[in-house]
Design an enzyme around this catalytic site. Structure first.
Site, PDB file in Angstrom:
ATOM      1  CE  LYS A  79       5.770  -1.022  10.154  1.00 50.86           C
ATOM      2  NZ  LYS A  79       4.821  -0.329   9.296  1.00 50.86           N
ATOM      3  N   GLY A 133      -4.860  -1.786   4.974  1.00 49.61           N
ATOM      4  CA  GLY A 133      -4.067  -2.925   4.487  1.00 49.61           C
ATOM      5  C   GLY A 133      -4.744  -4.257   4.759  1.00 49.61           C
ATOM      6  CE  LYS A 149      -3.479   2.350   2.758  1.00 55.80           C
ATOM      7  NZ  LYS A 149      -4.409   2.324   3.879  1.00 55.80           N
ATOM      8  CD  GLU A 204      -2.006  -4.363  11.319  1.00 52.14           C
ATOM      9  OE1 GLU A 204      -2.606  -4.129  10.265  1.00 52.14           O
ATOM     10  OE2 GLU A 204      -0.800  -4.687  11.344  1.00 52.14           O
ATOM     11  CG  HIS A 217      -5.469 -36.013  16.505  1.00 51.36           C
ATOM     12  ND1 HIS A 217      -5.626 -37.256  17.087  1.00 51.36           N
ATOM     13  CD2 HIS A 217      -6.475 -35.880  15.609  1.00 51.36           C
ATOM     14  CE1 HIS A 217      -6.672 -37.857  16.531  1.00 51.36           C
ATOM     15  NE2 HIS A 217      -7.209 -37.039  15.638  1.00 51.36           N
TER      16      HIS A 217
END
Ligand code: F6P
Length: 548
Positions: free
Chosen positions: A512, A271, A209, A357, A388
Site C-alpha cells: 500500500k 475485517g 472498517k 490473511e 474438468h
C-alpha cells in the site's frame, strides 16, 4: 518473551514426527479394510453439518497425538480467552470478538469492562429497520423513486463476505432487487456495476472498517460523482443514496455521509471476520432481516460447539489439527476447498482471505521467526468445473493436496423439476471423486479391464489422497453461518498451534505504501527517488505507452 519450548522442540511435536516416520505409507484401502467401523467412527455432526473425516491418512494414534499437541500448545485456553473478550490480537492490542456478533441478546461479553452485546443488537435492529424500509419501498431515493439497485462498495473483508453470502443465498433473495459488489479500483468494476442502472433508484453502501482504504474511497467518490451527475448535481441527494458501514465515524462524516446513515461496528471485529456485522447490510437487504438472523443463529450454534464440545468431537479442532498434520508432517503446501454447489462459487475466494490473511505469518507471537510451516495456500472452485480442469493434478500429480468436499442433499428451492433432477448427477460426482481420490485404481485393476500394458501406468490411480466430506441437507442461511463459523474456528485452531497472531495483517501494508509512492510517477511523470531499476524501467514503459 514466552519461556515455553519452541513448537518443534515440544515432545508432542517430535512424537508426531516419529509417528509419521513410522507409518511412511498409511494406505486408506488398508485402513478401511482393517476397521469396518471407520466410516462411522470418524464422523462428527455439528448442527446440520455431517463431517466425515474417515478418508484421512490417520489412525486413532494420529488423532491422539494431534490432540496432545493441541493441549500442549494451549488451544483451548486461547479459545476461552477469545470468547471472554481478552485482547488476544496482541500486535494491535485488540480483542477478537466476532463471536459476539452472533451472541443472543441476553448474553454478556465484556471488552474493557463494558458489555458489548447490547451495542451489537442495537446495530442489528437499526440494520433491520433500514433493510425493511428499503425492501418495502418506504425508503426512497432523492427524487422519490423506489430503490431497486443496491451497490456495495468495499474491498477485502468489506466485500468478499457479503458478496460470497449474497451468491450463496441467492435463492433467498428478493429477486426484484439488483445487488452488486464493487471492489476493484480498476474503474471497469464500477463502470460495469453501474452502466445499466438508474441513479434515481440506486443505493450505494460504502463498506470500510477504517474508511481510509484507498480503493474503496476512490470508488465511493466516483460513485458519488456518477450519482450527482445523474441527478442534476444536488448534493442533498447523497443522504438518500449513500450509507456507510464503518468503525470510523469521523472519516464517514468527512466523506460527506451523515453519521445517522452509518451502521457501526467495532475494532474487535477483524475485517475478514466481519460480514455478520454491519458489513452484511447489503446481504440483509437482499435476504431480509429474518433470514439474516437465521444465519447468525447458524454461526452461534457452531461457536457454542467449538466452545463446549469435547476435544475428540470438536469439529473445528479436528479440522484444524488435520491441516497441521498435512502441512507440518506431510509437507502439503496447499488446501483445496471444493464446493459442489453453484451457489458457493465465491466460497473459496472468501476462505482465501479468512485463512491466508490470518495464518500467512512467519513470526510467532513473540516476534521470533518460525521454523515450522504456517498457513497453506487455499484454493478451489465449484467441484464439477474443477473436475474438468485441475483435478487431474490432484488425482495423478506429485503433490499431496488435502481437500474439503462440501455438498448438499437437496438442491435449493425454485429449480424446475428437470433441473432438480440434475442434482443426483451433481452429487454422484461429489461422492465419486472422494472415493476415487481415497482408493484409486491399482495396476491390477487396470489390467483386469484389458488395458494394454504400456497404458497401465497412465491409467493407474494411486489414490490415498485425503479428503474431508461436509454434507448438509440443504444450503440455507443457517447452514451458511455454520459453515463459515466452522472455518473461522478451524483457522483459529491452526494459528493457536503455530503460536502466531491470526488476527493482524501487517503483511498488506508495504504494498500500500509503495503504491502511494509510485502513483504520482504514473499519473504525472513525477520522479520517485530510490526506485529500483526494474520498477523504474517498467514505470518508464508505462509512461511511454500511456494514452494522453
Ligand atoms: O488491506 C487488507 C485489509 O485491511 C483487510 O484486512 C480488510 O478486510 C480490507 O483491507 C478492507 O479494509 P477496510 O474495511 O478498512 O476498507
Amino acid at each position: 518473551m514466552s519461556d515455553s519450548p519452541k513448537l518443534v522442540r515440544r515432545p508432542e511435536w517430535t512424537a508426531l514426527e516419529d509417528h509419521r516416520a513410522a507409518q511412511l505409507h498409511p494406505q486408506l484401502r488398508e485402513l478401511f479394510a482393517a476397521d469396518p467401523e471407520r466410516a462411522e467412527r470418524y464422523v462428527v455432526t455439528v448442527g446440520d453439518l455431517r463431517i466425515d473425516y474417515s478418508k484421512h491418512l490417520i489412525t486413532d494414534e494420529t488423532l491422539a497425538l494431534l490432540q496432545e499437541l493441541a493441549t500442549a500448545t494451549g488451544v483451548s485456553g486461547l479459545r476461552d480467552a477469545m470468547f471472554r473478550g481478552e485482547k488476544i490480537n496482541a500486535t494491535e492490542d485488540r480483542a477478537v470478538l466476532h463471536t459476539a456478533l452472533r451472541a443472543p441478546r441476553d448474553a454478556v461479553i465484556e471488552v474493557d469492562g463494558e458489555n458489548v452485546v447490547p451495542q451489537v443488537h442495537a446495530v442489528l435492529d437499526k440494520m433491520a429497520n433500514f433493510a425493511d424500509r428499503v425492501r418495502s419501498g418506504e425508503w426512497t431515493g432523492h427524487t422519490g423513486r423506489r430503490i431497486r439497485n443496491v451497490v456495495n462498495i468495499g474491498i477485502g473483508g468489506s466485500d468478499l463476505g457479503p458478496a460470497m453470502a449474497y451468491e450463496a443465498l441467492r435463492a433467498f433473495t428478493d429477486r426484484e432487487l439488483t445487488v452488486r459488489f464493487v471492489s476493484n479500483v480498476d474503474g471497469a468494476d464500477l463502470h460495469e456495476a453501474t452502466r445499466d442502472l438508474d441513479p434515481a433508484e440506486t443505493l450505494f453502501i460504502v463498506a470500510s472498517k477504517t474508511f481510509t482504504t484507498i480503493e474503496t474511497i476512490t470508488n465511493a467518490t466516483s460513485a458519488r460523482t456518477w450519482l450527482l451527475e445523474g441527478l442534476g448535481g444536488d448534493d442533498k441527494a447523497v443522504a438518500k443514496h449513500f450509507v456507510a458501514l464503518s468503525t470510523n465515524a469521523g472519516k464517514v462524516s468527512d466523506f460527506g455521509i451523515d453519521t445517522d446513515n452509518m451502521f457501526e461496528f467495532w475494532d474487535w471485529v477483524g475485517g475478514r471476520y466481519s460480514y455478520d456485522s454491519a458489513i452484511g447490510l447489503s446481504l440483509m437487504i437482499a435476504i431480509g432481516p429474518d433470514r439474516f438472523r437465521e444465519m447468525l443463529d447458524g454461526f452461534h450454534l457452531v461457536d457454542e460447539h467449538f466452545r463446549t464440545a469435547p476435544a475428540g468431537a470438536n469439529a473445528p479442532l479436528l479440522l484444524g489439527l488435520l491441516g497441521v498434520w498435512y502441512g507440518n508432517f506431510h509437507d502439503a503446501q496447499s488446501h483445496a476447498v471444493l464446493p459442489y454447489s453453484h451457489y458457493l462459487s465465491k466460497f473459496t475466494a472468501y476462505l482465501q482471505q479468512l485463512d491466508m490473511e490470518s495464518n500467512g505469518k512467519s513470526v510467532d507471537r513473540d516476534g521470533n521467526p518460525v521454523d515450522w510451516g504456517t498457513g497453506p495456500v487455499v484454493w478451489g472452485t465449484p467441484g464439477t468445473n474443477g473436475q474438468h480442469a485441475y483435478y487431474q493434478l490432484i488425482h495423478q500429480g506429485t503433490k499431496l493436496i488435502p481437500a474439503d468436499f462440501i455438498g448438499f442433499v437437496n438442491p435449493v428451492a425454485g429449480l424446475s423439476d428437470g433441473l432438480k433432477a440434475q442434482h443426483d448427477l451433481l452429487m454422484a460426482n461429489f461422492f465419486a471423486q472422494t472415493q476415487a481420490l481415497a482408493f484409486g485404481k491399482t495396476p491390477d485393476e487396470v489390467r483386469a479391464e484389458g488395458v494394454a500394458e504400456e497404458l497401465v501406468p497412465h491409467k493407474t490411480f494411486k489414490g490415498n489422497h485425503p479428503t474431508t466430506t461436509i454434507l448438509a441437507r440443504e444450503l440455507t442461511p443457517s447452514v451458511l453461518g455454520q459453515l463459515i463459523a466452522l472455518y473461522e474456528h478451524k483457522v483459529f485452531v491452526q494459528g493457536a498451534v503455530w503460536n502466531i497472531d491470526s488476527f493482524d495483517q501487517w503483511g498488506v501494508e508495504l504494498g500500500k505504501v509503495l503504491a502511494k509512492r509510485v502513483e504520482p510517477a504514473l499519473s504525472e511523470g513525477a520522479d520517485v527517488p530510490g526506485l529500483d531499476s526494474s520498477t523504474a524501467a517498467l514505470v518508464a514503459t508505462y509512461r511511454t505507452l500511456r494514452d494522453s
